[in-house]
Design a protein around this motif. Structure first.
Motif, PDB file in Angstrom:
ATOM      1  N   ARG A 162      94.379  51.627 104.501  1.00 15.38           N
ATOM      2  CA  ARG A 162      95.515  50.872 104.413  1.00 15.38           C
ATOM      3  C   ARG A 162      96.301  52.312 103.284  1.00 15.38           C
ATOM      4  O   ARG A 162      97.622  52.198 102.868  1.00 15.38           O
ATOM      5  CB  ARG A 162      95.225  50.193 102.149  1.00 15.38           C
ATOM      6  CG  ARG A 162      94.692  48.993 102.999  1.00 15.38           C
ATOM      7  CD  ARG A 162      94.440  47.829 102.082  1.00 15.38           C
ATOM      8  NE  ARG A 162      93.617  48.647 101.087  1.00 15.38           N
ATOM      9  CZ  ARG A 162      92.452  48.228 100.524  1.00 15.38           C
ATOM     10  NH1 ARG A 162      91.795  47.639 101.502  1.00 15.38           N
ATOM     11  NH2 ARG A 162      92.126  48.948  99.258  1.00 15.38           N
ATOM     12  N   LEU A 163      95.502  54.351 103.347  1.00 19.30           N
ATOM     13  CA  LEU A 163      97.047  55.287 102.603  1.00 19.30           C
ATOM     14  C   LEU A 163      97.471  55.866 103.904  1.00 19.30           C
ATOM     15  O   LEU A 163      96.790  55.653 104.718  1.00 19.30           O
ATOM     16  CB  LEU A 163      95.255  55.639 102.312  1.00 19.30           C
ATOM     17  CG  LEU A 163      94.471  54.995 100.757  1.00 19.30           C
ATOM     18  CD1 LEU A 163      93.503  56.058 100.679  1.00 19.30           C
ATOM     19  CD2 LEU A 163      95.718  54.566  99.980  1.00 19.30           C
ATOM     20  N   PRO A 164      98.477  56.535 103.173  1.00 21.30           N
ATOM     21  CA  PRO A 164      99.353  56.659 105.157  1.00 21.30           C
ATOM     22  C   PRO A 164      98.817  58.085 105.655  1.00 21.30           C
ATOM     23  O   PRO A 164      98.838  57.414 106.804  1.00 21.30           O
ATOM     24  CB  PRO A 164     100.029  57.847 103.561  1.00 21.30           C
ATOM     25  CG  PRO A 164     100.406  56.732 102.426  1.00 21.30           C
ATOM     26  CD  PRO A 164      98.591  56.511 101.594  1.00 21.30           C
ATOM     27  N   MET A 165      97.498  58.677 104.811  1.00 16.91           N
ATOM     28  CA  MET A 165      97.077  60.184 105.975  1.00 16.91           C
ATOM     29  C   MET A 165      95.605  59.550 105.923  1.00 16.91           C
ATOM     30  O   MET A 165      94.901  60.345 106.527  1.00 16.91           O
ATOM     31  CB  MET A 165      96.924  61.004 104.760  1.00 16.91           C
ATOM     32  CG  MET A 165      97.854  61.837 103.738  1.00 16.91           C
ATOM     33  SD  MET A 165      99.294  62.381 105.058  1.00 16.91           S
ATOM     34  CE  MET A 165     100.086  62.095 103.497  1.00 16.91           C
ATOM     35  N   GLY A 166      95.785  58.334 106.235  1.00 21.41           N
ATOM     36  CA  GLY A 166      94.480  57.740 106.835  1.00 21.41           C
ATOM     37  C   GLY A 166      92.579  58.125 106.144  1.00 21.41           C
ATOM     38  O   GLY A 166      92.121  57.604 107.038  1.00 21.41           O
TER      39      GLY A 166
END
Length: 258
Positions: A215-219
Motif C-alpha cells: 500500500r506504500l508508494p515505494m513498495g
C-alpha cells in the motif's frame, strides 16, 4: 577514512530497531559507540557483536523514563571514553491513546520517554561539548506523525511535536558553540518494536509488513539501515553547517493530496 573516525557516539535506545542500526553504522564509519537500553540481554549482545567486528562498543543499562538516568548515562559514556562527540536520541514509546481515552499516567509515560529523556540527555551532552570548547552533533529521531498523526497517537504526537520544537530551539541556542542539532521525522519503519506494536494494538498477522508495503508508494516500509546511513551523514562533517533542520524522512509528502 570513515565518516565518524575517532568520534564517540552515544545512541539512546540503541539496543534494537533504528538505534541498533545507527550503532552498527557508526562503528562501521569509525566511531566508538555506547548504546543505552532497559534490557541487558539485547544491549550486551549488540555491544559484543560490534566489539567482535573490530569496533569499540559498550552497553549502558538505563531506563530513560528517569530523567536523572538520561543525564547520568551521558556521564558514564564520558567516564568511559573521555568525552562525547555525538548523541542520537532514538528511544521511543508508541503505545496507543486518543484524546478521549488517554490517562494522565499514559500521557506522562510518553512525555518521559519521547520528550523529557531527549531533553536531559541533550543537556548533559551539550554541557560536555561546551565545557571542552569542542564541536558536536546531535540527531533526534522524531516521527512524521509529529505533524498531526493518527487519532490513536495523541500522547505520542504531543510529545514528539515537543521534541521537534526542542530540536530547533536547542540548535539555535548552541549554534555559536558549534553544536549542530537536527531531527528526522521518520515514517512507517520495519522494526522489532513496530512488529510488537502492530500485533499488540492492531491484531496484525505475521505478514503485516508485506501487506503494508503493497500500500506504500515505494513498495516497502522504511528500513532501519537506510535511516542509519542518513543519521551518520547528519552526525558527520559531510553534512556541513546544517543545524536546526527537522527533515521528513518519509515516502508520503506533507500537504500532498490525492
Amino acid at each position: 577514512m570513515g565518516l565518524l573516525d575517532d568520534k564517540v557516539v552515544l545512541v539512546n535506545g540503541g539496543s534494537q530497531g533504528v538505534g541498533a542500526a545507527v550503532a552498527r553504522a557508526a562503528v562501521r564509519e569509525g566511531a566508538a559507540v555506547a548504546v543505552t537500553g532497559r534490557r541487558a540481554e539485547p544491549g550486551e549482545a549488540l555491544a559484543a557483536e560490534l566489539t567482535a567486528a573490530g569496533g569499540q562498543a559498550l552497553f549502558v543499562r538505563a531506563d530513560l523514563a528517569d530523567a536523572e538516568r538520561a543525564r547520568s548515562s551521558v556521564a558514564e559514556v564520558v567516564a568511559a571514553y573521555g568525552r562525547i562527540d555525538c548523541l542520537v536520541n532514538s528511544a521511543g514509546l508508541t503505545s496507543r491513546g486518543t484524546l478521549l481515552d488517554t490517562t494522565p499516567e499514559l500521557f506522562d509515560q510518553h512525555i518521559a520517554i519521547n520528550l523529557k529523556a531527549p531533553f536531559f540527555a541533550m543537556q548533559a551532552a551539550v554541557a560536555d561539548m561546551v565545557t571542552r570548547g569542542a564541536p558536536g552533533t546531535i540527531v533526534n529521531i522524531i516521527t512524521s506523525s509529529a505533524h498531526g498523526g493518527q487519532p490513536f497517537l495523541a500522547p505520542y504526537v504531543a510529545a514528539k511535536a515537543g521534541l521537534m520544537g526542542l530540536t530547533r530551539n536547542a540548535a539555535h541556542a548552541h549554534r555559536w558553540d558549534r553544536v549542530r542539532i537536527n531531527g528526522l521525522n521518520i515514517g512507517w519503519t520495519a522494526t522489532e518494536g513496530e512488529d510488537v506494536t502492530q500485533k499488540t494494538f492492531h491484531a496484525a498477522s505475521d505478514d503485516w509488513r508485506e501487506q503494508a508495503a503493497a500500500r506504500l508508494p515505494m513498495g516497502k516500509l522504511g528500513q532501519p539501515d537506510e535511516i542509519a546511513d542518513f543519521v551518520v551523514f547528519l552526525l558527520s562533517e559531510r553534512s556541513g553547517v546544517v543545524t536546526g533542520s527537522v527533515i521528513d524522512w518519509d515516502q508520503n509528502v506533507l500537504g500532498g493530496l490525492d
